[in-house]
Motif scaffolding. Structure first.
Motif, short mmCIF file in Angstrom:
data_model
loop_
_atom_site.label_atom_id
_atom_site.label_comp_id
_atom_site.label_asym_id
_atom_site.label_seq_id
_atom_site.Cartn_x
_atom_site.Cartn_y
_atom_site.Cartn_z
N LYS A 108 0.80 -1.22 0.00
CA LYS A 108 0.00 0.00 0.00
C LYS A 108 0.84 1.28 0.00
O LYS A 108 0.43 2.29 -0.54
N ALA A 135 -8.10 -1.74 -3.43
CA ALA A 135 -8.68 -2.98 -2.87
C ALA A 135 -8.11 -4.20 -3.60
O ALA A 135 -7.78 -5.21 -2.97
N VAL A 136 -7.96 -4.10 -4.91
CA VAL A 136 -7.38 -5.19 -5.70
C VAL A 136 -5.91 -5.36 -5.32
O VAL A 136 -5.43 -6.48 -5.13
N ARG A 137 -5.22 -4.25 -5.19
CA ARG A 137 -3.80 -4.28 -4.81
C ARG A 137 -3.61 -4.94 -3.45
O ARG A 137 -2.69 -5.74 -3.26
N ASP A 138 -4.50 -4.64 -2.51
CA ASP A 138 -4.41 -5.27 -1.18
C ASP A 138 -4.60 -6.79 -1.27
O ASP A 138 -3.89 -7.54 -0.60
N ARG A 139 -5.54 -7.22 -2.10
CA ARG A 139 -5.76 -8.67 -2.27
C ARG A 139 -4.55 -9.32 -2.93
O ARG A 139 -4.15 -10.43 -2.55
N ILE A 140 -3.96 -8.64 -3.89
CA ILE A 140 -2.76 -9.16 -4.55
C ILE A 140 -1.61 -9.24 -3.54
O ILE A 140 -0.90 -10.24 -3.47
N HIS A 141 -1.45 -8.19 -2.74
CA HIS A 141 -0.40 -8.17 -1.72
C HIS A 141 -0.57 -9.36 -0.78
O HIS A 141 0.38 -10.10 -0.51
N ASP A 142 -1.78 -9.54 -0.28
CA ASP A 142 -2.02 -10.63 0.68
C ASP A 142 -1.89 -12.00 0.02
O ASP A 142 -1.30 -12.92 0.60
N GLY A 143 -2.44 -12.15 -1.17
CA GLY A 143 -2.38 -13.44 -1.86
C GLY A 143 -0.96 -13.84 -2.23
O GLY A 143 -0.55 -14.99 -2.00
#
Length: 184
Positions: A108, A135-143
């Motif tokens: 982020k 929001a997509v970036r956060d999901r990519i970061h977590d995944g």
């Protein structure tokens, strides 16, 4: 005993040292003082990108220089296990830094916290990832962060199998296995 070429040996050990250093850093930074965590993580990222570059060089070398054949005394299952382990290790040597780079690019605060390669110059983040919806970036970061962790467990397993196989051949079978990849 046929040996690997000098460049293959150097690239093997440089990649191995990089991976071991990065594993050590990942195990150590949870125990560091807050002021030391960010430098440890930055070092981890720099080593990871370096391992990726070395792995590319290693793969190019391997594509143009045949490795020495395995000794004919090896059992068929040992040869198969060796080839599978090596293929999976190559896959992981690429997957680990790539998942880390994608995760870092999706961080982020990536835009305001540049990644410096060993403090010398700014290493680029993946622009496509950085400019996604937050929001997509956060999901990519977590995944990709989770994938990075799970892949690390596969590295531990394959590294253990790789070393155990080499030591088995060297000490149990009395083959000169280690000499094939040792410098000098």
């Amino acid at each position: 005993m046929p040996r690997y070429t000098g460049p293959a040996i150097a690239l093997h050990w440089l990649v191995a040292i990089g991976i071991i250093a990065n594993v050590a850093l990942a195990w150590i930074w949870p125990h560091l003082a807050d002021a030391q965590v960010r430098p440890a993580i930055d070092m981890h990222k720099s080593i990871g990108i370096t391992v990726l570059g070395l792995a590319i060089m290693r793969l190019l070398w391997r594509a143009t220089h045949r490795p020495p054949p395995l000794p004919t005394s090896y059992q068929r299952w040992e040869m198969t296990a060796s080839h599978i382990t090596h293929a999976l290790l190559y896959l992981l040597i690429f997957a680990m830094p790539l998942t880390g780079w994608i995760m870092d690019s999706a961080y982020k605060d990536a835009a305001t916290h540049p990644m410096l390669w060993f403090g010398l110059f700014q290493w680029p983040r993946i622009s496509l990832v950085m400019h996604l919806d937050p929001a997509v970036r956060d999901r990519i970061h977590d995944g990709f962060g989770a994938a990075h962790v799970w892949l690390s467990y596969a590295v531990y397993l394959l590294f253990t199998l790789h070393v155990a196989g080499a030591l088995k051949h060297q000490w149990w079978d009395k083959q000169r296995e280690l000499q094939r990849m040792m410098p000098g």
